[in-house]
Design an enzyme around this catalytic site. Structure first.
Site, PDB file in Angstrom:
ATOM      1  N   SER A 268       3.989  -6.442   2.752  1.00  0.00           N
ATOM      2  CA  SER A 268       2.664  -6.464   3.385  1.00  0.00           C
ATOM      3  C   SER A 268       1.661  -7.138   2.440  1.00  0.00           C
ATOM      4  O   SER A 268       1.777  -8.320   2.161  1.00  0.00           O
ATOM      5  CB  SER A 268       2.251  -5.048   3.781  1.00  0.00           C
ATOM      6  OG  SER A 268       1.109  -5.065   4.598  1.00  0.00           O
ATOM      7  N   LEU A 269       0.659  -6.391   1.925  1.00  0.00           N
ATOM      8  CA  LEU A 269      -0.324  -7.019   1.040  1.00  0.00           C
ATOM      9  C   LEU A 269       0.350  -7.635  -0.179  1.00  0.00           C
ATOM     10  O   LEU A 269      -0.200  -8.549  -0.814  1.00  0.00           O
ATOM     11  CB  LEU A 269      -1.382  -6.010   0.599  1.00  0.00           C
ATOM     12  CG  LEU A 269      -1.012  -5.038  -0.536  1.00  0.00           C
ATOM     13  CD1 LEU A 269      -1.360  -5.599  -1.900  1.00  0.00           C
ATOM     14  CD2 LEU A 269      -1.668  -3.692  -0.332  1.00  0.00           C
TER      15      LEU A 269
ATOM     16  N   HIS B 179       0.145  -3.371  11.206  1.00  0.00           N
ATOM     17  CA  HIS B 179       1.294  -4.175  11.649  1.00  0.00           C
ATOM     18  C   HIS B 179       1.706  -3.889  13.093  1.00  0.00           C
ATOM     19  O   HIS B 179       2.875  -3.650  13.391  1.00  0.00           O
ATOM     20  CB  HIS B 179       2.477  -3.990  10.689  1.00  0.00           C
ATOM     21  CG  HIS B 179       2.177  -4.473   9.310  1.00  0.00           C
ATOM     22  ND1 HIS B 179       2.011  -5.805   9.025  1.00  0.00           N
ATOM     23  CD2 HIS B 179       1.968  -3.793   8.158  1.00  0.00           C
ATOM     24  CE1 HIS B 179       1.721  -5.924   7.725  1.00  0.00           C
ATOM     25  NE2 HIS B 179       1.681  -4.727   7.192  1.00  0.00           N
TER      26      HIS B 179
ATOM     27  N   GLN C 293       1.273 -11.969   9.978  1.00  0.00           N
ATOM     28  CA  GLN C 293       1.726 -10.760   9.300  1.00  0.00           C
ATOM     29  C   GLN C 293       0.849  -9.545   9.608  1.00  0.00           C
ATOM     30  O   GLN C 293       1.319  -8.409   9.610  1.00  0.00           O
ATOM     31  CB  GLN C 293       1.752 -11.034   7.785  1.00  0.00           C
ATOM     32  CG  GLN C 293       2.280  -9.904   6.933  1.00  0.00           C
ATOM     33  CD  GLN C 293       1.390  -9.684   5.731  1.00  0.00           C
ATOM     34  OE1 GLN C 293       0.190  -9.454   5.857  1.00  0.00           O
ATOM     35  NE2 GLN C 293       1.980  -9.757   4.554  1.00  0.00           N
TER      36      GLN C 293
ATOM     37  N   ARG D 206      -9.321  -8.350   4.047  1.00  0.00           N
ATOM     38  CA  ARG D 206      -8.194  -7.889   4.855  1.00  0.00           C
ATOM     39  C   ARG D 206      -8.237  -6.363   5.007  1.00  0.00           C
ATOM     40  O   ARG D 206      -8.047  -5.822   6.103  1.00  0.00           O
ATOM     41  CB  ARG D 206      -6.884  -8.325   4.188  1.00  0.00           C
ATOM     42  CG  ARG D 206      -5.599  -7.988   4.951  1.00  0.00           C
ATOM     43  CD  ARG D 206      -4.419  -8.560   4.161  1.00  0.00           C
ATOM     44  NE  ARG D 206      -3.128  -8.364   4.818  1.00  0.00           N
ATOM     45  CZ  ARG D 206      -2.336  -7.321   4.638  1.00  0.00           C
ATOM     46  NH1 ARG D 206      -2.709  -6.337   3.836  1.00  0.00           N
ATOM     47  NH2 ARG D 206      -1.166  -7.251   5.267  1.00  0.00           N
TER      48      ARG D 206
ATOM     49  N   GLN E  27       0.826  -1.194   0.000  1.00  0.00           N
ATOM     50  CA  GLN E  27       0.000   0.000   0.000  1.00  0.00           C
ATOM     51  C   GLN E  27       0.865   1.249   0.000  1.00  0.00           C
ATOM     52  O   GLN E  27       1.897   1.313   0.657  1.00  0.00           O
ATOM     53  CB  GLN E  27      -0.928   0.001   1.221  1.00  0.00           C
ATOM     54  CG  GLN E  27      -2.219   0.746   0.985  1.00  0.00           C
ATOM     55  CD  GLN E  27      -3.303   0.345   1.977  1.00  0.00           C
ATOM     56  OE1 GLN E  27      -3.338  -0.790   2.432  1.00  0.00           O
ATOM     57  NE2 GLN E  27      -4.184   1.257   2.303  1.00  0.00           N
TER      58      GLN E  27
END
Length: 317
Positions: free
Chosen positions: A95-96, A208, A257, A120, A10
């Site tokens: 991340s994603l 996170h 994660q 998510r 992102q």
């Protein structure tokens, strides 16, 4: 030359992402249509036309970035006849971007990945009321000193607010996440220690960090509903900064994660230790590419997102 494919997270989203590829490659259009159908949403139009405010919403940005990355992958494979497993030693994503990496490597179905990322994004957005959490970027300090100042700020905290390292992106680029007051306290400690730049980030939730546990619980359930196959090449996971191919382990790490640290710097270093010399960023933007040389001067980085990039990359193989 040994390569790994890396996938952005992102912050890389931009209006117009994937549009040129969709115009010039039918296989890219098929990717966007499959994602639109899976979500019951005209996400591709939002990607191509905006507005940026709607595209940037976490629930839209996450599947959109994955779709843009997978469009590049499919063009490379189907129109460029690239053998994925022979071209890449590893995949990794920020991340994603791990979902993009796993889908590219055949571990996740495209439609499943789109639905997982939509869920998510919604779950992460809803995990913490707006205004309770915050994230901050610290520039100019490496991870060791940052961990020390976070501990110092936590010790000074009277309300026991959470502040942790969310992203260890590169040398001198670390992101904090947690309760707003605790993150602001860490910023003040950082300034006292002469950090080059410490600033709150314009995000709507503290990603996170332990405050994301409700979202992790949602993803734990959602991930039981999909098939995860062994990837064609190993994933270098954010949480462990090491390779993984076992489906059950991948499922567990994707849950961890959500609340865990993105160990991107360590992921890049690990791939270098395994002989990788080039990281190729597939999708939108060049954020990860820009970090490569800061992490490992022996590595090169390149970004592949449009038709010209694809032609140049295929010619280099």
């Amino acid at each position: 030359m040994t390569r790994a494919f890396i996938f952005p997270g992102q912050g890389s989203q931009a209006v117009g992402m994937g549009q040129e590829l969709a115009k010039s490659h039918s296989v890219a259009r098929e990717v966007f249509q499959e994602v639109d159908d899976a979500l019951g949403q005209n996400l591709s139009r939002l990607m191509f036309e905006g507005p940026i405010e709607e595209l940037t919403l976490t629930e839209n940005a996450q599947p959109a970035l994955m779709a843009a990355s997978l469009a590049v992958v499919r063009v490379l494979e189907k129109d460029g006849n690239m053998d994925f497993a022979k071209t890449a030693r590893f995949v990794a994503g920020h991340s994603l971007g791990e979902y993009s990496a796993l889908t590219a490597a055949g571990a996740l179905d495209l439609a499943d990945a789109a639905r997982l990322l939509k869920a998510r994004g919604l779950a992460m957005q809803e995990a913490v009321p707006v205004g309770i959490g915050a994230m901050a970027a610290l520039l100019g300090l490496d991870i060791g000193p940052v961990e020390e100042l976070v501990a110092e700020a936590q010790a000074k905290s009277v309300d026991g607010g959470i502040c942790v390292v969310a992203n260890d992106n590169a040398d001198g680029q670390v992101v904090l996440s947690g309760h707003k007051e605790a993150v602001e306290a860490a910023i003040e400690v950082a300034k006292e220690k002469g950090v080059k730049k410490a600033m709150l980030l314009p995000v709507s939730a503290p990603f996170h960090c332990p405050l994301m546990q409700p979202a992790a619980d949602v993803m734990a359930e959602k991930l039981t509903e999909v098939v995860i196959a062994p990837p064609r090449v190993p994933l270098v996971a954010n949480v462990t900064a090491s390779e993984v191919s076992d489906p059950d382990s991948i499922r567990r790490l994707l849950v961890e994660q959500v609340t865990g640290r993105v160990r991107w710097r360590e992921c890049v270093l690990y791939m270098g230790e395994q002989g990788v010399t080039e990281l190729v960023e597939l999708g939108t933007g060049k954020i990860l590419t820009g970090m490569v040389r800061r992490i490992n001067r022996e590595m090169t980085g390149s970004a592949v997102q449009g038709s010209q990039d694809i032609e140049a990359f295929l010619a280099s193989l």
